[in-house]
Structures are given as structure tokens and as C-alpha cells.
Motif scaffolding. Sequence first.
Motif, PDB file in Angstrom:
ATOM      1  N   ALA A  61       0.735  -1.284   0.309  1.00 45.89           N
ATOM      2  CA  ALA A  61      -0.081  -0.218   0.067  1.00 45.89           C
ATOM      3  C   ALA A  61       0.939   1.341  -0.214  1.00 45.89           C
ATOM      4  CB  ALA A  61      -1.146  -0.063   1.128  1.00 45.89           C
ATOM      5  N   VAL A  62       1.528   1.591   1.248  1.00 48.01           N
ATOM      6  CA  VAL A  62       2.994   2.106   0.699  1.00 48.01           C
ATOM      7  C   VAL A  62       3.320   2.342  -0.439  1.00 48.01           C
ATOM      8  CG1 VAL A  62       4.914   3.103   1.879  1.00 48.01           C
ATOM      9  CG2 VAL A  62       3.156   2.098   3.445  1.00 48.01           C
ATOM     10  N   SER A  63       3.229   1.484  -0.485  1.00 46.59           N
ATOM     11  CA  SER A  63       4.561   1.952  -2.089  1.00 46.59           C
ATOM     12  C   SER A  63       3.587   2.409  -3.416  1.00 46.59           C
ATOM     13  CB  SER A  63       5.745   0.673  -2.453  1.00 46.59           C
ATOM     14  OG  SER A  63       4.153  -0.429  -2.764  1.00 46.59           O
ATOM     15  N   ASP A  64       2.770   1.934  -3.644  1.00 43.87           N
ATOM     16  CA  ASP A  64       1.722   2.033  -4.300  1.00 43.87           C
ATOM     17  C   ASP A  64       1.170   3.924  -4.338  1.00 43.87           C
ATOM     18  OD1 ASP A  64       0.779   0.165  -5.007  1.00 43.87           O
ATOM     19  OD2 ASP A  64      -1.296  -0.564  -4.076  1.00 43.87           O
ATOM     20  N   ILE A  65       0.667   3.939  -2.515  1.00 47.26           N
ATOM     21  CA  ILE A  65       0.484   5.098  -2.758  1.00 47.26           C
ATOM     22  C   ILE A  65       1.954   6.675  -3.205  1.00 47.26           C
ATOM     23  CG2 ILE A  65       0.320   7.027  -1.163  1.00 47.26           C
ATOM     24  CD1 ILE A  65      -1.276   5.129   0.541  1.00 47.26           C
ATOM     25  N   ARG A  66       3.143   5.677  -2.440  1.00 45.74           N
ATOM     26  CA  ARG A  66       4.275   6.833  -3.335  1.00 45.74           C
ATOM     27  C   ARG A  66       4.911   7.095  -4.557  1.00 45.74           C
ATOM     28  NH1 ARG A  66       8.577   7.012  -0.008  1.00 45.74           N
ATOM     29  NH2 ARG A  66       8.087   5.554   1.537  1.00 45.74           N
ATOM     30  N   ALA A  67       3.938   5.973  -5.512  1.00 43.19           N
ATOM     31  CA  ALA A  67       4.154   5.500  -6.917  1.00 43.19           C
ATOM     32  C   ALA A  67       3.100   6.965  -7.350  1.00 43.19           C
ATOM     33  CB  ALA A  67       3.930   4.524  -6.904  1.00 43.19           C
ATOM     34  N   ALA A  68       1.672   7.190  -6.786  1.00 47.14           N
ATOM     35  CA  ALA A  68       0.767   7.740  -7.539  1.00 47.14           C
ATOM     36  C   ALA A  68       1.731   9.184  -7.421  1.00 47.14           C
ATOM     37  CB  ALA A  68      -1.249   7.438  -6.811  1.00 47.14           C
ATOM     38  N   LEU A  69       2.275   9.404  -5.951  1.00 50.45           N
ATOM     39  CA  LEU A  69       2.502  11.009  -5.227  1.00 50.45           C
ATOM     40  C   LEU A  69       3.580  11.299  -6.249  1.00 50.45           C
ATOM     41  CD1 LEU A  69       2.120  10.959  -1.134  1.00 50.45           C
ATOM     42  CD2 LEU A  69       0.850  11.349  -3.174  1.00 50.45           C
ATOM     43  N   THR A  70       4.325  10.191  -6.511  1.00 55.57           N
ATOM     44  CA  THR A  70       4.870  10.708  -7.688  1.00 55.57           C
ATOM     45  C   THR A  70       4.809  11.063  -9.271  1.00 55.57           C
ATOM     46  OG1 THR A  70       6.813   9.374  -6.526  1.00 55.57           O
ATOM     47  CG2 THR A  70       7.828   9.573  -8.691  1.00 55.57           C
ATOM     48  N   ARG A  71       3.461   9.934  -9.402  1.00 55.44           N
ATOM     49  CA  ARG A  71       3.613  10.440 -10.758  1.00 55.44           C
ATOM     50  C   ARG A  71       2.458  11.519 -10.663  1.00 55.44           C
ATOM     51  NH1 ARG A  71       1.417   4.992 -10.443  1.00 55.44           N
ATOM     52  NH2 ARG A  71      -0.643   5.279  -9.483  1.00 55.44           N
ATOM     53  N   ASN A  72       1.421  11.940  -9.431  1.00 51.99           N
ATOM     54  CA  ASN A  72       1.334  13.166  -9.895  1.00 51.99           C
ATOM     55  C   ASN A  72       1.901  14.792  -9.432  1.00 51.99           C
ATOM     56  OD1 ASN A  72      -1.196  12.256  -9.344  1.00 51.99           O
ATOM     57  ND2 ASN A  72      -1.463  12.547  -7.222  1.00 51.99           N
ATOM     58  N   VAL A  73       3.593  13.840  -9.310  1.00 50.65           N
ATOM     59  CA  VAL A  73       4.090  14.975  -9.370  1.00 50.65           C
ATOM     60  C   VAL A  73       4.565  15.471 -10.774  1.00 50.65           C
ATOM     61  CG1 VAL A  73       6.223  16.504  -8.870  1.00 50.65           C
ATOM     62  CG2 VAL A  73       5.275  15.457  -6.620  1.00 50.65           C
ATOM     63  N   GLN A  74       5.050  14.363 -10.925  1.00 50.11           N
ATOM     64  CA  GLN A  74       5.456  14.696 -12.789  1.00 50.11           C
ATOM     65  C   GLN A  74       3.663  15.451 -13.538  1.00 50.11           C
ATOM     66  OE1 GLN A  74       6.013  11.103 -13.617  1.00 50.11           O
ATOM     67  NE2 GLN A  74       8.209  10.811 -12.671  1.00 50.11           N
ATOM     68  N   SER A  75       3.277  15.124 -12.987  1.00 51.61           N
ATOM     69  CA  SER A  75       1.713  15.431 -13.874  1.00 51.61           C
ATOM     70  C   SER A  75       1.638  16.791 -13.388  1.00 51.61           C
ATOM     71  CB  SER A  75       0.497  14.929 -13.387  1.00 51.61           C
ATOM     72  OG  SER A  75       1.408  13.733 -13.922  1.00 51.61           O
ATOM     73  N   LEU A  76       1.909  17.602 -12.359  1.00 56.92           N
ATOM     74  CA  LEU A  76       1.693  18.808 -11.940  1.00 56.92           C
ATOM     75  C   LEU A  76       3.361  19.802 -12.982  1.00 56.92           C
ATOM     76  CD1 LEU A  76       0.703  18.327  -8.347  1.00 56.92           C
ATOM     77  CD2 LEU A  76      -0.658  19.708 -10.058  1.00 56.92           C
ATOM     78  N   GLN A  77       4.320  18.963 -12.991  1.00 54.37           N
ATOM     79  CA  GLN A  77       5.009  19.400 -13.508  1.00 54.37           C
ATOM     80  C   GLN A  77       4.898  20.061 -15.079  1.00 54.37           C
ATOM     81  OE1 GLN A  77       8.389  17.275 -12.902  1.00 54.37           O
ATOM     82  NE2 GLN A  77       9.497  18.402 -11.187  1.00 54.37           N
ATOM     83  N   ALA A  78       3.855  19.244 -15.636  1.00 56.21           N
ATOM     84  CA  ALA A  78       3.980  18.538 -16.612  1.00 56.21           C
ATOM     85  C   ALA A  78       2.238  19.738 -16.992  1.00 56.21           C
ATOM     86  CB  ALA A  78       2.992  17.825 -17.425  1.00 56.21           C
TER      87      ALA A  78
END
Length: 675
Positions: A61-78
Motif C-alpha cells: 500500500a505504501v509503495s502504491d501511494i508513493r508511486a501515485a504521489l510521484t506520478r502526480n508530481v510529474q503531472s503537475l510539472q507537465a
Amino acid sequence: MTMTRRWRFLRRPLPVGLRRWSLWGVLVLLVVSMLALLVWLAGTYEAGQVQSRVERDAADAVSDIRAALTRNVQSLQALQYSEPTPKSWEIDAEAFLREHRELVRVEWRSQSLKILAYADTPFRPPVFDRMGRQNMQSEVSVACSTALKFSGPAYTSSYFLPFADGLGAEMMELCLPLQSGGKPAGYLVATYSLQEVLEGLLGRQLTSNYEISFAEGDGTRLALRGSSRRGSRVFTAQQLMDLPGAALILRMDSWRGTPDLFPNVLTALVTAISIALVSVLVLLGKDIRRRVKAEHELADALAFRKAMEDSLVTGLRARDLNGLITYVNPAFCKMVGFTTQELLGHSLPAPYWPPEFIDEYKQRQAIILAGNLPPREGFESVFMRRDGTRFPVLIIEAPLINAQGMHTGWMSAFLDISEQRRIEELSRTSQERLQATARLATVGEMASLLSHELNQPLAAISSYATGAINLLAEGGETPFELGADLQLAMHRVAEQAERAGKIIKSVQDFVRRREQVRESVAPKVLLDAIAPLINLQARKSQVRVITELEPGIAAVFCDRTMIEQVLLNLARNAMQAMDQPDILERVLTLRVSRVKGEARSQWIEFSVADLGAGIAPEVQPQLFNPFFTTKAEGMGLGLSLCRTVVEQHGGALVFTPNTPQGTVFIFTLPARTVA
Ligand code: ADP
């Protein structure tokens, strides 16, 4: 010394019952504790399994959340890539927020943290309306300075944000430094709702099985997702999720693994086996109790059998198939005078066999051991006591069959019949003596008849002799005539002397004691033998004697002397019954015929009938009693002896009234076809 005594005391055996019970106690205790241990181990193992699965899921669960957060960071940068104007940025940001429920607000801020553009989530009313965005300025600036330091995204620790509708939620800020041409160009600030992070970023699989929450170090829940169902046992796993600038604890409570009575198959299996084991123990206990009872009963039965054998007067002996003695009872030992030890295991010849019979007995044993059954009613033999005295025994032998139906030897019962033999001998001698006496008595009775009968030939002899003397004295005739007369007289004398001699011989024959032998005798021979004696009395009592013999009658198998005596007794009784002045017709009928009817056709019937006064009813029951008589000079032995003799031959003696009057005595004898 003291030690030894103490040891001896300790080693003193427990009573059997107590020992058995204590053994049982120990066994039950061991089994129960082993089973308890098994159940506990199985339970612990299962719990360990569940716990590690929960830990694993928490890490996932922790790694799922962490991955989603990272993806969000990238989307935000986009959002920044196309060099947007604040207006176009807001349109893109709103589109982005529609796809990301976990974010409630995105802001584009200047280097000095001034808001250039922003967008609120379309899924709820703007969350900062009540408190105002300014209140969160400190969190935002902390995050952004950290972000600047890391040159990457940084998070704040979470804070509670009350909403306009009175509710509230835990929020977390993300600050992302922007660069343009290698220089800092403001920040992107995004606000996460922790509750929505749990709702949106975790797989359905996880959330349906667990209660998942973000918690603080002291256990306070910040956001919660999943059912709050509770069992008696909850498996919990906590996983630290450290983000740049902040750290969160993800806590997972498993309610699926909450144990019921049986947490799982393994424990249930072990428990079921335990129950089965205990049941088997109980059954075993019951079975042993039954066995103990049976043992007691068997011991009682054995004791009873032993007591019975010991008190028997019949000697018992068992031998195996080789002739070795395997068992003797006390009565047998007493009978032969040897001890049990001397007899057990003894082979043939047995010590109680008289030496003179050893060969004969050995042959007999060989026949029996070869499997030829001896007669069921037993056979007689002679044994020798230890002191050398011989005694007759009756032996009844039977095969010994064991419980499996196998022939294992021979069982014999012995009866010492010396006493019986002595009594039989005594009774035989007295019987013989009695019969001789009875015969003599008959002769005594006949003496007068005899003298009367002898008178006639003697008188005739005397008169012929006188005549002859006279002839000789006169001598007048011619010598020839004289000779002829004398010859005639002498012939007559001789004739009469012969007749007298016959009379005397018939008595003599009757009285003389002969060997008791049974032989085949024609009935006519029997009647002829007694005819002269019957005629003696018949002439005196003026009785007519009729003899009727069925033609072709078979011979009888009998002791001739005895049967003659029976016939004579009956005939004499009959003639005496008719020797009354008022009886005018005096006829004695002697009849011999075959017994009619199929079953007894092997029997010959003798009847002696008279026309006397008959037998009074009160006399009838005692007729055959010894010494019963109605006559002044009678002995009362005749009929009793007659019955004994007839019964010894296997026949029967009865009487019935005669017609028109008198009595008929009838007896039967076995027939023997004349060869
Ligand atoms: P005993 O002739 O010495 O008296 P028995 O035993 O022969 O002894 O007979 C017993 C009794 O049975 C006789 O005394 C007589 O009363 C009776 N009895 C026997 N035979 C006859 C018969 N044919 N008719 C009438 N009475 C009989």
C-alpha cells in the motif's frame, strides 16, 4: 542403613488398581498437554502467517501511494511545460483536478509565494472558504523552502482543516519548485486530502480487506478507509511512509484474519484430531474396563471350575495326541495313589497299568490314538494302585477339542467300580442261593408225590417178583413154559424198574445244579422236560393237561434250567388253584405261540392257563412280592423268582383273568430261529 530403608520404602510396589489408574492419569495428562500444545502451535503459526501477510500488504500500500504521489508530481510539472498564461494554466489545472480526486487545490505561486493562478477541485465546495488560504501560509512557506533546498518536491506534515459545512479533513501540502532556464521560477503548491488519498490511490483489493488509516506516532487516526468490523483478534501492521519533508504512518488492521473459534483449517484439523484422539482414549478406557471385568469373571469361572474339579469323585485325566498326560484331577490321583507331579508329562505305559496287561493296554491306546473312537458309554478296565492292588474302573473317553475346533488330545473320566462289582457279586450269589432253595422246596413238595408215583412200579415189581418166585416154587410146568413165563415176569420187572428210574432221574435232572448258560432251545423240548413232573401232580389232583404248540415255532434263547423252573412253578400254581372241591372241570393249558404284531415278532409267548378261582383284586398288587403267599405251606418265592428270571432274559411276566374263569400267566422270551 537409613538410606537403604528409604529406598526400600520407595520401591514398595503400588497396589495393582492404583498403579493402573496412575498410569492412565499420566497418559491422559500427556495426551491432553500434547494436544493443547499442538493447538497452540497451530494457532501461533497461523497468526504468524496472517501477520506477515498484513505486513506485506501494508508495504504494498505504501509503495502504491508513493508511486501515485510521484506520478502526480510529474503531472503537475507537465502543467508548466507549455509556458502557460495564468488563464490557460487554470483551465489545465481544473482538468487535472477532475482526474485527481485526492487533490483539493493546485496553486501556481511566484517566487515570493504570491498566488498567480489557482484551481479548486470540482468535487466539493472550495475548502479554504471558511478558514481562508492565508492561514496555511506558514505550512506552505516551510514546504517551499524545503523544496528549494532539495530542488525537488517537498511535503508538509498534515493539518486539520475545518470546512464550511462544519465537517473537516486532514490536509497535506506539496510544494514543487519551478525552474525556467535554470533559474527558480516560482512554485506549484498542491493540497492533498489524506482521506481522498486513501480512497483514490489504493487498490480496491486492499481496501475491501483491511481497515486502512493514516495515523500519528501516538496512534491518533488522521484519515480512515474501510470497514470497522472487529473480531476478537485483530492483526495490525504499521508502515512508515516518509516523504521529503514529512513522514506519515500507514496503519492496516486486518479483520479478515480475525479468528473465530477456529482461526483456520489447520487449527480446526488439529482440534478435530485432538477430539478424535480424546474420544479414542475414552473408548479405550471403556474397553479396558470391560476387559478387566471379563478378566474378573474369567478368574471367578476358573476358580469355580477348579473347586468343582477338586470336589469331583470322578477321576479326570487329559492326554495330548502323543499319549503324554497333560492334566489329572485330585480324584484321579487319589484313585491310583500317585501324585499330580508323578503323573503329569508321563508317557505310556502309565504307572497305574498292571504289568500283566501292559501289552493289551498298549494296543488299546494305539487304536484310540489312531483316532478310533472308543464306545461312548465307556469300557471297563483294570488299574493298579501304587501299593500294587488291582481295581476295576469304568473309563469314558472323548476327544479333546480346543476353542479353534482342533483335536488336541483325549479327555477321560474314570469311575472306581470295585464297590459296585462287590455288590453285584453279592446279589448274584444270593439270587443263585435263593433259586436253589426254591428248587429244593419244590422237590420237597414233590417228595410225597414221588413216593406215591414210585409206589406203582415198585408194587408192580414186587408182584412180578412174587409171581416169579411162585412159578419157581411150583415148578409144575414144562421147563419151556416156565422159562417163557419167568422171562415175561422179568421183562415186566425190568420195565417197571426202568419207569421208576425215569421218574427218579427226572427229579434228579431238575434238582441238579447246572452251569448257567443260555442256548437255543425248542419250546417243545422245554415242555417235554417238565411233562413228567407236571403229570405227577396232575394225576394226584385229577387235572387234565393240554399242550398247544404253534406249528413251526422258533427256538427260544434261554437258560434252559431256569425257564423249566418258571414253567413248572406256574403250572404247579395253576394246578394248586384248581385243587378245590368245588371246581369240577380241571384243565391246565400250556400254550406256546409267536407274539403277534410286527414290532415284537421276534418274541415267543408262553402261557399257562387254569380254570381256578382266579386272583382276588386285593391280592393282585402283592402277587410278585417275595414271601407273599396265601397258602398254609407256601413260601411265596415262586412268582417273584419267575419274574426275575424272565426279566433277566429280557422278557416280561404278566397275568390276566381266564375265560370262563381262572387265571392266565403269560411270559415272553426272545426267539432264535432254528438253524
Ligand atoms: P407260593 O406258591 O409259594 O404261595 P407264589 O409266589 O408262587 O408262592 O404264589 C404267590 C401267591 O399267588 C399264591 O399264594 C397264590 O395266592 C397266588 N397265585 C399264584 N398263582 C395263582 C393262580 N394260577 N391262580 C390263583 N392264585 C395264584
